[in-house]
Scaffold this active site. Sequence first.
Site, PDB file in Angstrom:
ATOM      1  N   HIS A 224      -4.164  -0.851  15.177  1.00  0.00           N
ATOM      2  CA  HIS A 224      -4.509   0.303  15.999  1.00  0.00           C
ATOM      3  C   HIS A 224      -5.247   1.391  15.213  1.00  0.00           C
ATOM      4  O   HIS A 224      -5.767   2.337  15.812  1.00  0.00           O
ATOM      5  CB  HIS A 224      -3.246   0.878  16.671  1.00  0.00           C
ATOM      6  CG  HIS A 224      -2.193   1.353  15.710  1.00  0.00           C
ATOM      7  ND1 HIS A 224      -1.217   0.531  15.216  1.00  0.00           N
ATOM      8  CD2 HIS A 224      -1.966   2.565  15.174  1.00  0.00           C
ATOM      9  CE1 HIS A 224      -0.418   1.214  14.414  1.00  0.00           C
ATOM     10  NE2 HIS A 224      -0.862   2.459  14.370  1.00  0.00           N
TER      11      HIS A 224
ATOM     12  N   ARG B 159      11.668 -14.584  -0.667  1.00  0.00           N
ATOM     13  CA  ARG B 159      12.698 -15.016   0.265  1.00  0.00           C
ATOM     14  C   ARG B 159      12.703 -16.537   0.437  1.00  0.00           C
ATOM     15  O   ARG B 159      11.714 -17.222   0.180  1.00  0.00           O
ATOM     16  CB  ARG B 159      12.498 -14.351   1.630  1.00  0.00           C
ATOM     17  CG  ARG B 159      11.161 -14.644   2.259  1.00  0.00           C
ATOM     18  CD  ARG B 159      10.933 -13.806   3.514  1.00  0.00           C
ATOM     19  NE  ARG B 159       9.647 -14.106   4.130  1.00  0.00           N
ATOM     20  CZ  ARG B 159       8.494 -13.554   3.778  1.00  0.00           C
ATOM     21  NH1 ARG B 159       8.468 -12.656   2.817  1.00  0.00           N
ATOM     22  NH2 ARG B 159       7.363 -13.881   4.380  1.00  0.00           N
TER      23      ARG B 159
ATOM     24  N   HIS C 160       5.346  -2.551  -2.576  1.00  0.00           N
ATOM     25  CA  HIS C 160       6.300  -3.366  -1.815  1.00  0.00           C
ATOM     26  C   HIS C 160       6.296  -4.775  -2.383  1.00  0.00           C
ATOM     27  O   HIS C 160       5.249  -5.300  -2.761  1.00  0.00           O
ATOM     28  CB  HIS C 160       5.896  -3.409  -0.337  1.00  0.00           C
ATOM     29  CG  HIS C 160       6.433  -4.603   0.396  1.00  0.00           C
ATOM     30  ND1 HIS C 160       5.667  -5.743   0.623  1.00  0.00           N
ATOM     31  CD2 HIS C 160       7.649  -4.857   0.928  1.00  0.00           C
ATOM     32  CE1 HIS C 160       6.398  -6.624   1.278  1.00  0.00           C
ATOM     33  NE2 HIS C 160       7.598  -6.125   1.474  1.00  0.00           N
TER      34      HIS C 160
ATOM     35  N   HIS D  81      -4.500  -6.685  -9.039  1.00  0.00           N
ATOM     36  CA  HIS D  81      -4.920  -7.996  -8.521  1.00  0.00           C
ATOM     37  C   HIS D  81      -5.106  -9.013  -9.653  1.00  0.00           C
ATOM     38  O   HIS D  81      -4.857 -10.208  -9.458  1.00  0.00           O
ATOM     39  CB  HIS D  81      -6.199  -7.854  -7.703  1.00  0.00           C
ATOM     40  CG  HIS D  81      -5.952  -7.457  -6.282  1.00  0.00           C
ATOM     41  ND1 HIS D  81      -5.725  -8.370  -5.284  1.00  0.00           N
ATOM     42  CD2 HIS D  81      -5.871  -6.232  -5.702  1.00  0.00           C
ATOM     43  CE1 HIS D  81      -5.526  -7.745  -4.145  1.00  0.00           C
ATOM     44  NE2 HIS D  81      -5.617  -6.431  -4.362  1.00  0.00           N
TER      45      HIS D  81
ATOM     46  N   HIS E 122       8.699   4.512  -3.000  1.00  0.00           N
ATOM     47  CA  HIS E 122       7.870   5.668  -2.656  1.00  0.00           C
ATOM     48  C   HIS E 122       7.963   6.691  -3.793  1.00  0.00           C
ATOM     49  O   HIS E 122       8.999   7.321  -3.989  1.00  0.00           O
ATOM     50  CB  HIS E 122       8.348   6.316  -1.349  1.00  0.00           C
ATOM     51  CG  HIS E 122       8.106   5.481  -0.139  1.00  0.00           C
ATOM     52  ND1 HIS E 122       6.867   5.378   0.448  1.00  0.00           N
ATOM     53  CD2 HIS E 122       8.948   4.728   0.605  1.00  0.00           C
ATOM     54  CE1 HIS E 122       6.943   4.580   1.501  1.00  0.00           C
ATOM     55  NE2 HIS E 122       8.183   4.166   1.610  1.00  0.00           N
TER      56      HIS E 122
END
Length: 303
Positions: free
Chosen positions: A175, A108, A104, A145, A94
Site C-alpha cells: 500500500h 525456524r 530482524h 549483503h 529497534h
Amino acid sequence: MITKEEIARQYQQIQDEICAGLEGLDGKAVFIEERWERDGGGGGRSRVIQNGNILEKGGVNFSAVEGLLPDTIKNALKVDQHDFFATGVSIVIHPNHPMVPIIHMNIRYFEMPSTDKDKPPVRWFGGGIDLTPHYVIEDDVRFFHGVLKSVCDQYGADFYNRFKKWADDYFYIKHRNETRGVGGIFYDRITATDNLSWDDIFEFSKALGRSFLPVYTELVNRNRNKEYTEAHQEWQYQRRSRYAEFNLVYDAGTKFGLETNGRIESILMSLPPQARWIYNYQPQPGSEEEHTLSLLKKGINWV
C-alpha cells in the site's frame, strides 16, 4: 536424521549467544526473560531488552510449540494434517539512534507427522534476515549483503540470488509501493533435495543465525557515535511507522502466532516503542530523506 528436539536445543543455544553478545554491545541494558507455556502444547523463552545505551527496544525470542493446527492455518498451508511442531528464534532490534538500522532475523523449523505410516513427515526450514535503515548508508548495506552472500555461498550457489529476490518480494509494503528496508534474504518451506540433506539445511539455518551478532555489531559500531538532529529523529519515528504497518498487515509470522493462540507479548514485541504517522509527508528535494526513499525498492544489486 536430526530430531526436532535437537533442533530446538541448538536454537536455544543460538538465542543464548545472541543475547549475551547484544548485552555486551549495548553496555548498559540487560535482557529480561519470561518463560511461558502455550495452551495446547509447548512454550518458549521471551527475552526483551529496553532503554539501553543504543538498544531502545529489542526482543530475542525462542519458542517450541506443538499441538493441533487451526483450520485457517491448515488451509493456508494446504495440508491435511492437524498435528504440528514448530520451533525457532525470532529477533527484532529497534535502536535509539537514527543512523543505526533496525534489524530482524528469524530461523525456524516446522514439522507435521504423516497420516500415512508409509510416508515421511512433512517438514521444512524457513528463515531470513533483513535490514531496515532509517537512513540508507550505502556502504553499510553493501557490507550487510556481502556477509549474507558469503553465508549463502557456502551451502548453495543459487541461494543468495534466490533468497535475496524472495526477501525483496516479501518485505514489501504494497500500500506504500516501497520495500520495508533494503532487504536481505528470506526463504520458506525449504526441504531436503538430492544435493542438500536435512543436516545441510540445518547447518545453513544455524550459520545464518550466527551471522546476526557480528554483522549487527559492526553496523552499530560504525554509526553509534555519529551526531544527529531532532529532524533526524523525527524521520526515524516516521520510518518506524512503516515497519509497524508491514508487521501488522503482511507479516506471516505475526499471523501464524495470532492464529495458533501464541503469546501476544512475544508476537508483538517486533513493534517499535515509539512511531509517528505524519499526514502526507513529502521529503525535501535533494534531502537525505528523499535519497533513502529512492532506495526503498526491489531489485537493487548490493553486491
